[in-house]
Design a protein around this motif. Structure first.
Motif, mmCIF file in Angstrom:
data_model
loop_
_atom_site.group_PDB
_atom_site.id
_atom_site.type_symbol
_atom_site.label_atom_id
_atom_site.label_comp_id
_atom_site.label_asym_id
_atom_site.label_seq_id
_atom_site.Cartn_x
_atom_site.Cartn_y
_atom_site.Cartn_z
ATOM 1 N N ILE A 1 2.639 2.105 0.980
ATOM 2 C CA ILE A 1 3.508 1.535 0.109
ATOM 3 C C ILE A 1 5.050 2.024 0.106
ATOM 4 C CG2 ILE A 1 1.749 1.188 -1.883
ATOM 5 C CD1 ILE A 1 2.679 3.936 -2.736
ATOM 6 N N THR B 1 -1.071 3.532 -6.148
ATOM 7 C CA THR B 1 0.132 3.226 -6.462
ATOM 8 C C THR B 1 0.634 3.474 -7.920
ATOM 9 O OG1 THR B 1 -0.153 1.417 -5.106
ATOM 10 C CG2 THR B 1 1.452 1.172 -6.436
ATOM 11 N N HIS C 1 4.206 -4.363 -7.139
ATOM 12 C CA HIS C 1 3.174 -4.326 -6.179
ATOM 13 C C HIS C 1 1.922 -3.993 -6.891
ATOM 14 C CE1 HIS C 1 1.591 -3.702 -2.265
ATOM 15 N NE2 HIS C 1 1.137 -2.223 -2.712
ATOM 16 N N LEU C 2 1.903 -3.134 -7.683
ATOM 17 C CA LEU C 2 0.655 -2.776 -8.570
ATOM 18 C C LEU C 2 -0.004 -3.824 -9.279
ATOM 19 C CD1 LEU C 2 -1.123 -0.756 -9.512
ATOM 20 C CD2 LEU C 2 0.574 0.061 -11.447
ATOM 21 N N LEU D 1 7.099 -0.798 -6.820
ATOM 22 C CA LEU D 1 5.832 -0.276 -7.224
ATOM 23 C C LEU D 1 5.364 -1.139 -8.496
ATOM 24 C CD1 LEU D 1 6.641 3.422 -6.709
ATOM 25 C CD2 LEU D 1 5.300 2.018 -5.467
ATOM 26 N N ALA E 1 7.755 -0.671 -1.131
ATOM 27 C CA ALA E 1 7.699 -0.504 -2.596
ATOM 28 C C ALA E 1 8.444 0.551 -3.100
ATOM 29 C CB ALA E 1 6.564 -0.684 -3.141
#
Length: 291
Positions: A65, A262, A241-242, A238, A68
């Protein structure tokens, strides 16, 4: 005897009330630890150096990640650079310069209303103003400005309350020594209020770091394994993305552990920001005491 019995009744009522308050506080702490414990339990197995420093792969069912994390950091810094000066200066104006009356009350009501607007409305406004009208497109700049607007009301109110807490005798003493109003604010009032102002910035950054709706419309990319090269580039973040790996994808069983990892990294980032801000708060408090 009657007075003594009344005192005992008041004492019992007080102990009962304090017991209720302690119980409620304990419940809040237990809920917090339950959430944190759940996220740590589910996500700690995913955390590794490769997970933190690599880009997503295999349709976001593998890899890490890092893009992110970098995108979230850029958005937090950008929103702070926009919101902090505007919010602090607005708070200074409302408490130190604006005549007390209908204007200040109106601004205060509008500020409170602005802080209560759902974040998705800010996202739509940011898309209309920064993305389309001003031509920034889906970019870090548009996302940072939108998140900055989300922060401004909280910073304004915190700054105003921090300056209100400073006794007027400090202002009068500074003016009596020949300092101008601007010098008094810059060298006496603002340094004394800075610890509480920093607290407001912490709360604002804590809020924007987890927002998904504003960046969904202004800057967030679904899958962008490379790092942004400028403020007019899109970025991964983040929170978005989560959301993506938790709700869509080709292999939900493989993505779910990544989602917990994450979430844990996002919590750790917020914790680090809070620790840094608390260090800054203590630094300013020491400066105020030594001066």
């Amino acid at each position: 005897m009657e007075i003594r019995s009344n005192n005992k009744a008041k004492h019992r009522s007080q102990k009962f009330a304090f017991g209720i308050f302690r119980l409620l506080s304990l419940c809040i702490v237990l809920i917090l630890f339950a959430i944190l414990g759940f996220i740590i339990y589910k996500g700690i197995g995913t955390i590794s150096w490769d997970f933190i420093t690599s880009a997503p792969t295999d349709g976001m069912t593998g890899g890490g990640i890092w893009p992110a994390i970098v995108g979230t950091f850029y958005l937090m810094v950008g929103s702070a650079l926009f919101a902090f000066p505007i919010g602090v200066m607005s708070g200074i104006y409302m408490n130190e310069y604006a005549p007390k009356g209908r204007l200040v009350r109106f601004i205060r009501v509008m500020t409170n209303n602005l802080s209560g607007i759902p974040s998705i409305v800010f996202g739509l406004f940011g898309m209309a103003l920064f993305v389309n009208y001003m031509g920034f497109g889906d970019s870090i700049l548009a996302g940072s400005l939108t998140l900055g607007l989300l922060c401004v009301p909280l910073v304004i109110r915190t700054t105003e309350e921090a300056l209100k807490a400073i006794p007027d005798s400090m202002r009068e003493g500074s003016r009596a020594l020949g300092a101008t109003k601007l010098q008094t604010i810059g060298r006496v009032i603002l340094p004394m209020g800075m610890p509480n102002i920093i607290t407001g910035l912490i709360l604002a950054l804590g809020r924007v770091s987890g927002e998904t709706a504003p960046i969904l419309f202004t800057c967030a990319a679904y899958f962008l394994p490379q790092l942004p090269t400028g403020i007019l580039d899109q970025c991964m973040a983040l929170p978005y993305h989560l959301y993506v790996i938790s709700t869509s994808g080709t292999d939900m069983e493989a993505q779910l552990p990544l989602a917990y990892g994450t979430a844990l990294v996002l919590i750790m980032m917020i914790l680090l920001v809070n620790l840094l801000a608390n260090a800054l708060r203590k630094y300013f408090e020491k400066r105020v005491k030594t001066n």
